[in-house]
Enzyme design. Structure first.
Site, PDB file in Angstrom:
ATOM      1  CG  ASN A  76      -1.758   1.153   1.425  1.00  0.00           C
ATOM      2  OD1 ASN A  76      -1.748   2.137   0.494  1.00  0.00           O
ATOM      3  ND2 ASN A  76      -1.752   1.405   2.545  1.00  0.00           N
TER       4      ASN A  76
ATOM      5  CE  LYS B 259      -0.215   2.861   4.460  1.00  0.00           C
ATOM      6  NZ  LYS B 259      -0.127   2.865   6.442  1.00  0.00           N
TER       7      LYS B 259
ATOM      8  CG  HIS C 222      -5.849   2.444   5.437  1.00  0.00           C
ATOM      9  ND1 HIS C 222      -5.408   3.011   6.438  1.00  0.00           N
ATOM     10  CD2 HIS C 222      -4.801   1.102   5.314  1.00  0.00           C
ATOM     11  CE1 HIS C 222      -3.777   2.680   6.910  1.00  0.00           C
ATOM     12  NE2 HIS C 222      -4.138   1.694   5.992  1.00  0.00           N
TER      13      HIS C 222
ATOM     14  CD  GLU D  77      -2.853   5.905   6.607  1.00  0.00           C
ATOM     15  OE1 GLU D  77      -3.334   5.028   5.180  1.00  0.00           O
ATOM     16  OE2 GLU D  77      -1.717   5.031   7.968  1.00  0.00           O
TER      17      GLU D  77
ATOM     18  CD  GLU E 242      -3.178  -2.700   7.261  1.00  0.00           C
ATOM     19  OE1 GLU E 242      -2.209  -2.437   6.876  1.00  0.00           O
ATOM     20  OE2 GLU E 242      -4.507  -1.113   7.283  1.00  0.00           O
TER      21      GLU E 242
ATOM     22  N   GLY F 224       3.505   2.401  10.626  1.00  0.00           N
ATOM     23  CA  GLY F 224       3.902   3.629  10.743  1.00  0.00           C
ATOM     24  C   GLY F 224       4.574   3.854  12.489  1.00  0.00           C
TER      25      GLY F 224
ATOM     26  CB  SER G 219       5.129  -2.022  12.183  1.00  0.00           C
ATOM     27  OG  SER G 219       5.521  -0.153  11.901  1.00  0.00           O
TER      28      SER G 219
ATOM     29  N   GLY H  94       3.164  -0.934   4.337  1.00  0.00           N
ATOM     30  CA  GLY H  94       3.132   0.675   3.662  1.00  0.00           C
ATOM     31  C   GLY H  94       4.449   0.701   4.113  1.00  0.00           C
TER      32      GLY H  94
HETATM   33  P1  13P Z   1       3.150   0.148   7.880  1.00  0.00           P
HETATM   34  O1  13P Z   1       3.406  -0.721   7.058  1.00  0.00           O
HETATM   35  O2  13P Z   1       3.760   1.298   7.537  1.00  0.00           O
HETATM   36  O3  13P Z   1       3.302  -0.021   9.339  1.00  0.00           O
HETATM   37  O4  13P Z   1       1.648   0.523   7.266  1.00  0.00           O
HETATM   38  C1  13P Z   1       1.111  -0.518   7.504  1.00  0.00           C
HETATM   39  C2  13P Z   1      -0.420  -0.268   6.493  1.00  0.00           C
HETATM   40  O5  13P Z   1      -0.616   0.831   7.060  1.00  0.00           O
HETATM   41  C3  13P Z   1      -0.018  -0.852   5.575  1.00  0.00           C
HETATM   42  O6  13P Z   1      -1.536  -0.731   4.879  1.00  0.00           O
END
Ligand code: 13P
Length: 256
Positions: free
Chosen positions: A9, A11, A97, A99, A169, A175, A215, A236
């Protein structure tokens, strides 16, 4: 047997040139994928077409979008529909997601409509769920995630549910560099599979791919992917670096 998937992803990262360059670097070192071990790249909408051109001859490597609108077409300035995503070469779409839920106020009732719109275009939905830290601290994460799944997906027929991939997640791991431990991931994935089994039966639940996200890196992917109910990852930050992303794919290839 259920599929394992590593999905990247991106983003809101990488412009067109940067995205093309990343995919070129991934393709150079990509292990041979197969029916049961697949990779999905989810760039921004703008890069779906160009990324599809790059990967269309690589078996079991697919494109996903990060969102879609719930309507098929119409006067919704700035939005992108599932049929447009499909037409540009994508086969998957990430929905729900954290976010999108948090920053764009996406509720379960909206997500239900988006899931329906995506399935109507024969897209595979990567449906995200996961609890904030306060819920984990209160030890109510199993019920919280079960409710997200029930509210977003349980209106589906079993035949539709087969086109759903779940991504767990935990928000506190996204992140932050703080990954869920393998036992934490396994416990939640087992819970999710049980929730699906109560509605759709154990066979369908056993065939549902459940990804971990938060992560995930080459250094922890192997341990996470070794858990019996963890079927790969939604990645991510590490998906923006070819070496790291290929490292995570390699961990999937080496997992049972
Ligand atoms: P990270 O791998 O940066 O923690 O993000 C995970 C994520 O939100 C994937 O959709």
């Amino acid at each position: 047997m259920r599929k394992k998937i590593v999905a990247g992803n991106w983003k809101m990262n990488l412009n067109m040139v940067q995205g093309v360059s990343l995919v070129g670097a991934i393709l150079k070192n990509l292990p041979d994928l197969n029916e049961l071990k697949q990779v999905v790249l989810a760039p921004s909408f703008l890069n779906i077409g160009v990324t599809y051109q790059q990967i269309m001859n690589t078996p079991f490597l697919s494109i996903g979008a990060q969102n879609c609108h719930q309507e098929e077409f119409g006067a919704f300035t700035g939005e992108v529909s599932a049929s447009m995503i499909k037409g540009a070469g994508a086969s998957h779409v990430i929905l729900g997601h954290s976010e999108r839920r948090e920053y764009f106020n996406e509720t379960s009732s909206l997500l239900k409509k988006k899931v329906d719109a995506a399935l109507a275009q024969e897209l595979t939905v990567i449906f995200c769920c996961g609890e904030p830290l306060s819920i984990r601290d209160a030890a109510t994460e199993n019920d919280y995630v079960a409710q997200q799944i029930q509210e977003g997906l349980f209106h589906l027929e079993a035949a539709q549910m087969k086109h759903i991939v779940i991504a767990y997640e935990p928000i506190w791991a996204i992140g932050t560099g703080r990954t869920a431990t393998a036992p934490q991931a396994q416990d939640m994935h087992h819970n999710i599979r049980n929730v699906i089994a109560t509605k759709y039966g154990s066979e369908l639940a056993g065939n549902t791919t459940i990804l971990y996200g938060g992560s995930c890196k080459p250094s922890n992917a192997e341990e996470l992917f070794a858990c019996p109910d963890v079927d790969g990852g939604l990645i991510g930050g590490a998906a923006l670096n070819a070496e790291d992303f290929v490292g995570i794919i390699t961990a999937m290839m080496n997992s049972k």
